[in-house]
Design an enzyme around this catalytic site. Structure first.
Site, mmCIF file in Angstrom:
data_model
loop_
_atom_site.group_PDB
_atom_site.id
_atom_site.type_symbol
_atom_site.label_atom_id
_atom_site.label_comp_id
_atom_site.label_asym_id
_atom_site.label_seq_id
_atom_site.Cartn_x
_atom_site.Cartn_y
_atom_site.Cartn_z
ATOM 1 N N THR A 234 73.737 38.163 179.509
ATOM 2 C CA THR A 234 73.303 39.075 179.213
ATOM 3 C C THR A 234 72.600 38.876 177.984
ATOM 4 O O THR A 234 72.736 39.526 176.792
ATOM 5 C CB THR A 234 74.997 39.691 178.518
ATOM 6 O OG1 THR A 234 75.466 38.669 177.891
ATOM 7 C CG2 THR A 234 75.409 39.628 179.923
ATOM 8 N N SER A 235 71.502 37.537 176.953
ATOM 9 C CA SER A 235 70.721 37.424 175.817
ATOM 10 C C SER A 235 69.634 38.029 175.988
ATOM 11 O O SER A 235 69.457 38.974 176.305
ATOM 12 C CB SER A 235 71.122 36.068 175.914
ATOM 13 O OG SER A 235 70.410 35.239 176.043
ATOM 14 N N ARG A 236 68.740 37.288 176.393
ATOM 15 C CA ARG A 236 67.017 37.644 177.082
ATOM 16 C C ARG A 236 66.959 37.265 178.011
ATOM 17 O O ARG A 236 67.120 35.913 178.201
ATOM 18 C CB ARG A 236 66.542 37.529 175.094
ATOM 19 C CG ARG A 236 66.847 38.421 174.002
ATOM 20 C CD ARG A 236 66.376 40.265 174.763
ATOM 21 N NE ARG A 236 66.486 40.835 173.731
ATOM 22 C CZ ARG A 236 67.764 41.290 173.176
ATOM 23 N NH1 ARG A 236 68.403 41.540 174.052
ATOM 24 N NH2 ARG A 236 67.423 42.677 171.860
ATOM 25 N N GLU A 265 61.771 43.473 182.023
ATOM 26 C CA GLU A 265 61.995 44.776 182.457
ATOM 27 C C GLU A 265 61.397 46.274 183.057
ATOM 28 O O GLU A 265 60.161 46.534 181.909
ATOM 29 C CB GLU A 265 63.527 44.837 181.589
ATOM 30 C CG GLU A 265 64.167 43.116 180.892
ATOM 31 C CD GLU A 265 65.175 43.569 180.293
ATOM 32 O OE1 GLU A 265 65.398 44.374 179.444
ATOM 33 O OE2 GLU A 265 65.470 42.560 179.764
ATOM 34 N N HIS A 283 70.102 45.597 181.743
ATOM 35 C CA HIS A 283 70.111 45.525 180.633
ATOM 36 C C HIS A 283 71.006 46.007 180.140
ATOM 37 O O HIS A 283 70.497 47.363 178.636
ATOM 38 C CB HIS A 283 69.149 45.308 179.660
ATOM 39 C CG HIS A 283 68.434 45.342 178.525
ATOM 40 N ND1 HIS A 283 67.729 44.277 178.393
ATOM 41 C CD2 HIS A 283 69.859 44.876 177.211
ATOM 42 C CE1 HIS A 283 68.149 43.759 176.873
ATOM 43 N NE2 HIS A 283 69.250 43.927 176.579
ATOM 44 N N GLY A 285 74.342 45.961 178.751
ATOM 45 C CA GLY A 285 75.432 45.118 177.679
ATOM 46 C C GLY A 285 76.106 46.286 176.316
ATOM 47 O O GLY A 285 76.887 46.193 176.458
HETATM 48 P P1 NAD Z 1 73.929 35.663 166.807
HETATM 49 O O1 NAD Z 1 72.737 35.909 166.242
HETATM 50 O O2 NAD Z 1 75.638 36.649 165.890
HETATM 51 O O3 NAD Z 1 74.152 34.654 167.651
HETATM 52 C C1 NAD Z 1 73.528 33.544 167.846
HETATM 53 C C2 NAD Z 1 73.913 31.956 168.059
HETATM 54 O O4 NAD Z 1 72.937 31.817 169.028
HETATM 55 C C3 NAD Z 1 73.197 31.895 166.501
HETATM 56 O O5 NAD Z 1 75.203 31.095 166.683
HETATM 57 C C4 NAD Z 1 72.631 30.549 166.608
HETATM 58 O O6 NAD Z 1 73.017 29.859 165.357
HETATM 59 C C5 NAD Z 1 72.414 30.017 167.852
HETATM 60 N N1 NAD Z 1 71.190 29.686 168.270
HETATM 61 C C6 NAD Z 1 70.257 29.964 168.005
HETATM 62 N N2 NAD Z 1 69.168 29.595 168.162
HETATM 63 C C7 NAD Z 1 69.851 28.416 168.735
HETATM 64 C C8 NAD Z 1 68.944 27.466 169.797
HETATM 65 N N3 NAD Z 1 67.664 26.983 169.505
HETATM 66 N N4 NAD Z 1 70.302 26.441 170.208
HETATM 67 C C9 NAD Z 1 71.615 27.036 170.123
HETATM 68 N N5 NAD Z 1 71.532 27.771 168.788
HETATM 69 C C10 NAD Z 1 70.891 28.411 168.626
HETATM 70 O O7 NAD Z 1 73.741 36.676 168.108
HETATM 71 P P2 NAD Z 1 74.626 37.670 169.288
HETATM 72 O O8 NAD Z 1 74.792 39.388 168.118
HETATM 73 O O9 NAD Z 1 75.820 36.979 169.533
HETATM 74 O O10 NAD Z 1 73.122 38.277 170.648
HETATM 75 C C11 NAD Z 1 73.202 37.148 171.196
HETATM 76 C C12 NAD Z 1 72.119 37.434 172.268
HETATM 77 O O11 NAD Z 1 72.858 38.591 172.865
HETATM 78 C C13 NAD Z 1 70.798 38.429 171.472
HETATM 79 O O12 NAD Z 1 69.563 37.610 171.877
HETATM 80 C C14 NAD Z 1 70.678 39.558 171.521
HETATM 81 O O13 NAD Z 1 69.474 40.128 171.977
HETATM 82 C C15 NAD Z 1 71.350 39.556 173.217
HETATM 83 N N6 NAD Z 1 72.174 41.363 173.103
HETATM 84 C C16 NAD Z 1 71.832 41.659 174.576
HETATM 85 C C17 NAD Z 1 72.136 43.113 174.708
HETATM 86 C C18 NAD Z 1 72.180 43.596 175.732
HETATM 87 O O14 NAD Z 1 72.833 45.010 176.275
HETATM 88 N N7 NAD Z 1 72.638 42.550 177.609
HETATM 89 C C19 NAD Z 1 72.868 43.974 173.809
HETATM 90 C C20 NAD Z 1 73.588 43.382 172.741
HETATM 91 C C21 NAD Z 1 72.764 41.513 172.245
#
Ligand code: NAD
Length: 309
Positions: A234-236, A265, A283, A285
């Site tokens: 659900t990230s990217r 997408e 998408h 989430g």
């Molecule tokens: P966040 O920034 O709070 O957390 C990201 C985590 O990833 C951090 O703890 C960071 O240390 C870790 N990280 C970064 N690079 C890394 C690497 N190379 N190796 C290991 N760990 C690493 O972000 P979040 O708010 O938890 O969001 C996470 C993801 O969810 C983002 O990609 C965001 O775009 C996506 N997202 C998707 C939706 C959706 O509708 N599906 C909605 C919101 C967010």
């Protein structure tokens, strides 16, 4: 002269009028995208010329777009992932970027569990069975006491971890910057990437999309996973290599997957659409009333703080 604001996310102000009420006080001229599709680059180049601020969803704010922005002072991301914005170019041009941290984390974490349960109990197939006037059962799996591997323990990853305690799951985690205080508080254990892949029954991804995380899950990683394991993204989109995922699912190297995000997408021509051991969502989430209310309010606060601060 009235300031001009461009608002691109369709859900902005839909569940509550409060974000528009907040904007009204400043008498901005507002342009809102009602089409349901992100703007194309050419449309944005045209629209952005004389706007002072933009609240943006998933539309690509490229350097090309930014170079045509003559008055732009602030880009407010309606969400958290700013990978659709050329942040370096914006910074070079002195344009401020704000976003809405934490506004949608609980909604995304809810969706992760909906997908995990959907996969483990094969909800979509069961629904189809009943709709087709059949009365067959599928033997699924419990998630209770299974092992969840959380990759990325930022805002959303931690919300997922908290929910996992309710199912008595063993919680493994991997992050470049571990949060040991949080881990200790809920009994989550940080391990290396390989151990997480080897041991988890459910792997869920919560990383930002960067050069470092592009194809973080590729053929090699899918090969390490158990053949009974599920992966949820659900990230990217770019964080999983979709081609490798297709092969792993087709050859039953893993049990199943759920994707809310895709490399392209919408994934109109993706071969993933042909598989039956994957659940696909558009998408969405953050698509809850609760999250859109919070995102709308925070986005407006961010925009106003720059334009009027
Ligand atoms: P966040 O920034 O709070 O957390 C990201 C985590 O990833 C951090 O703890 C960071 O240390 C870790 N990280 C970064 N690079 C890394 C690497 N190379 N190796 C290991 N760990 C690493 O972000 P979040 O708010 O938890 O969001 C996470 C993801 O969810 C983002 O990609 C965001 O775009 C996506 N997202 C998707 C939706 C959706 O509708 N599906 C909605 C919101 C967010």
């Amino acid at each position: 002269m009235r300031k001009k604001i461009l608002i691109t996310p369709r859900s902005f102000g839909k569940s509550s009028n409060l974000p528009f009420e907040m904007l009204k006080k400043y008498d901005y001229e507002i342009i809102k995208n009602e089409s349901g599709q992100p703007y194309e680059e050419s449309q944005l180049i045209d629209l952005i010329k004389d706007v002072d601020g933009i609240i943006v969803g998933l539309d690509k704010i490229t350097s090309n777009v930014l170079r045509n922005a003559k008055k732009l002072k602030v880009i407010t991301k309606y969400g958290v992932g700013v990978d659709n914005i050329d942040v370096d170019e914006a910074e070079r041009m002195g344009i401020k970027i704000t976003y809405t941290p934490d506004a949608n984390k609980e909604s995304v974490a809810d969706l992760v569990f909906a997908l995990m349960l959907g996969l483990s109990r094969e909800i979509i197939k069961l629904d189809n069975i009943v709709r087709n006037n059949r009365w067959e059962k599928i033997i699924g799996n419990e998630i209770y006491k299974k092992t969840i591997g959380i990759i990325g323990t930022g805002a959303i990853g931690r919300c997922v971890a908290k929910r996992a305690t309710g199912f008595d799951m063993k919680i493994l985690a991997y992050d470049k910057y571990p949060n040991y205080e949080f881990a200790n508080s809920i009994g989550m254990k940080y391990v290396d990437k390989k151990a997480l892949l080897e041991e988890s029954d459910f792997i869920t991804l919560h990383l930002p999309l960067t050069e470092e995380t592009y194809h973080f899950i590729d053929e090699e990683e899918l090969e390490i996973m158990k053949d009974t394991a599920y992966i949820i993204n659900t990230s990217r989109g770019g964080i999983i290599n979709e081609n490798a995922l297709y092969n792993a699912l087709k050859n039953k190297k893993i049990a199943g997957a759920a994707l809310d995000v895709f490399e392209i997408e919408p994934p109109i021509d993706s071969k993933l659409l042909k598989l039956d051991n994957i659940i696909l969502t558009p998408h969405c989430g953050a698509s809850t009333k609760d999250a859109t209310d919070r995102m709308g309010i925070m986005a407006v606060e961010g925009l106003i703080s720059v334009l009027e601060g």
